[in-house]
Design an enzyme around this catalytic site. Structure first.
Site, PDB file in Angstrom:
ATOM      1  N   ASP A  95       0.842  -1.186   0.000  1.00 23.59           N
ATOM      2  CA  ASP A  95       0.000   0.000   0.000  1.00 23.59           C
ATOM      3  C   ASP A  95       0.880   1.239   0.000  1.00 23.59           C
ATOM      4  O   ASP A  95       2.000   1.227   0.509  1.00 23.59           O
ATOM      5  CB  ASP A  95      -0.897   0.041   1.245  1.00 23.59           C
ATOM      6  CG  ASP A  95      -1.943  -1.059   1.243  1.00 23.59           C
ATOM      7  OD1 ASP A  95      -2.181  -1.657   0.177  1.00 23.59           O
ATOM      8  OD2 ASP A  95      -2.517  -1.311   2.316  1.00 23.59           O
ATOM      9  N   ARG A  96       0.359   2.310  -0.550  1.00 25.04           N
ATOM     10  CA  ARG A  96       1.097   3.567  -0.588  1.00 25.04           C
ATOM     11  C   ARG A  96       1.604   3.965   0.806  1.00 25.04           C
ATOM     12  O   ARG A  96       2.727   4.436   0.970  1.00 25.04           O
ATOM     13  CB  ARG A  96       0.190   4.673  -1.138  1.00 25.04           C
ATOM     14  CG  ARG A  96       0.867   6.029  -1.256  1.00 25.04           C
ATOM     15  CD  ARG A  96      -0.063   7.052  -1.875  1.00 25.04           C
ATOM     16  NE  ARG A  96       0.668   8.174  -2.426  1.00 25.04           N
ATOM     17  CZ  ARG A  96       0.213   8.958  -3.383  1.00 25.04           C
ATOM     18  NH1 ARG A  96      -0.978   8.745  -3.904  1.00 25.04           N
ATOM     19  NH2 ARG A  96       0.938   9.964  -3.839  1.00 25.04           N
TER      20      ARG A  96
END
Length: 256
Positions: A95-96
């Site tokens: 995930d970012r």
């Protein structure tokens, strides 16, 4: 060739360079990949794959809104700077908001081998998380089936087959009345799996407003991919890659 050898503090890629008495030689364990977009470091590289230490806030791959400040784009540029034919392939994503160990393939053969045999070749995917509240019991396993809403929010179903099976194991390393530091292992790798399962336990990850967190003391989600242990798809050798847990996580635990 990767710039890991320094002569008197300056990178030297000339393997035949003569040395003088008194010069200092340094060999770096990690390769900093510096670009105009963002800095990233390489934990490991061979002919088949490259393992990154991805910072929080960086996308794994491009989106409609962001195409260049991504792990894929930066490493792809790095590969092409070394050889015009250099290429990179995504194997798994972070995930970012998640930092830590991320693996990419350097050829299609390795990409397909890792993707098709991921469960067989992956021996451990370990994460460190700081969650809200004191987790009880201090260790356990969470099992559910994950589904996605039309707004791209993941959620759990307890009904077998209603979504993709997700299994997360956790162990408490430290705890206070306000926070718990968890060592987490993934048995499956679903989108937002850890984040959803921590919400299900009513102990959302610190900083994860999307999944119920009430606090954000360090301006990021306190989730870090700390360990990836795999069998090399070509040689069968067991490899272990590790990324140091951000010091800010311990500041959260100490309440500073």
């Amino acid at each position: 060739m990767r710039g890991q050898v320094l002569v008197d503090g300056e990178s030297c890629k000339d393997y035949a360079r003569p040395l003088l008495p008194g010069q200092e030689i340094t060999v770096l364990h990690r390769v900093p990949v510096v670009s105009a977009k963002m800095d990233i470091s390489i934990i490991y590289e061979d002919d088949d794959m490259i393992v990154l230490d991805k910072p929080a806030g960086m996308l794994s791959i491009s989106t409609d809104k962001e195409r260049t400040k991504t792990a894929y784009h930066i490493v792809n540029d790095y590969m092409k700077s070394r050889a015009k034919s250099g290429r990179i392939f995504i194997v798994h994503r972070l995930d970012r908001e998640t930092s830590g160990v991320m693996l990419l393939a350097k050829n299609e053969r390795t990409k397909y081998a890792l993707q098709e045999r991921w469960d067989e070749l992956t021996l451990r995917r370990g994460y460190i998380a700081v969650v809200e509240g004191k987790v009880l019991p201090p260790e356990g396993t969470i099992t559910s089936w994950l589904k996605q809403t039309k707004t791209l929010l993941m959620y759990s179903s307890k009904e077998k087959g209603q979504g993709k099976l997700a299994i997360t194991k956790y162990r408490t390393l430290q705890s206070t009345d306000r926070h718990s530091l968890l060592d987490i292992s993934l048995e499956t790798g679903r989108k937002n799996q850890i984040r959803v399962h921590m919400k299900d336990m009513e102990h959302p990850i610190v900083g994860d407003k999307k999944y119920g967190a009430l606090t954000n003391p360090i301006g990021r989600i306190c989730l870090h991919a700390s360990v990836l242990r795999i069998k090399h798809p070509s040689t069968g050798e067991e490899l272990r890659f590790e990324s140091i847990v951000p010091s800010a996580f311990m500041k959260v635990m100490s309440g500073r």
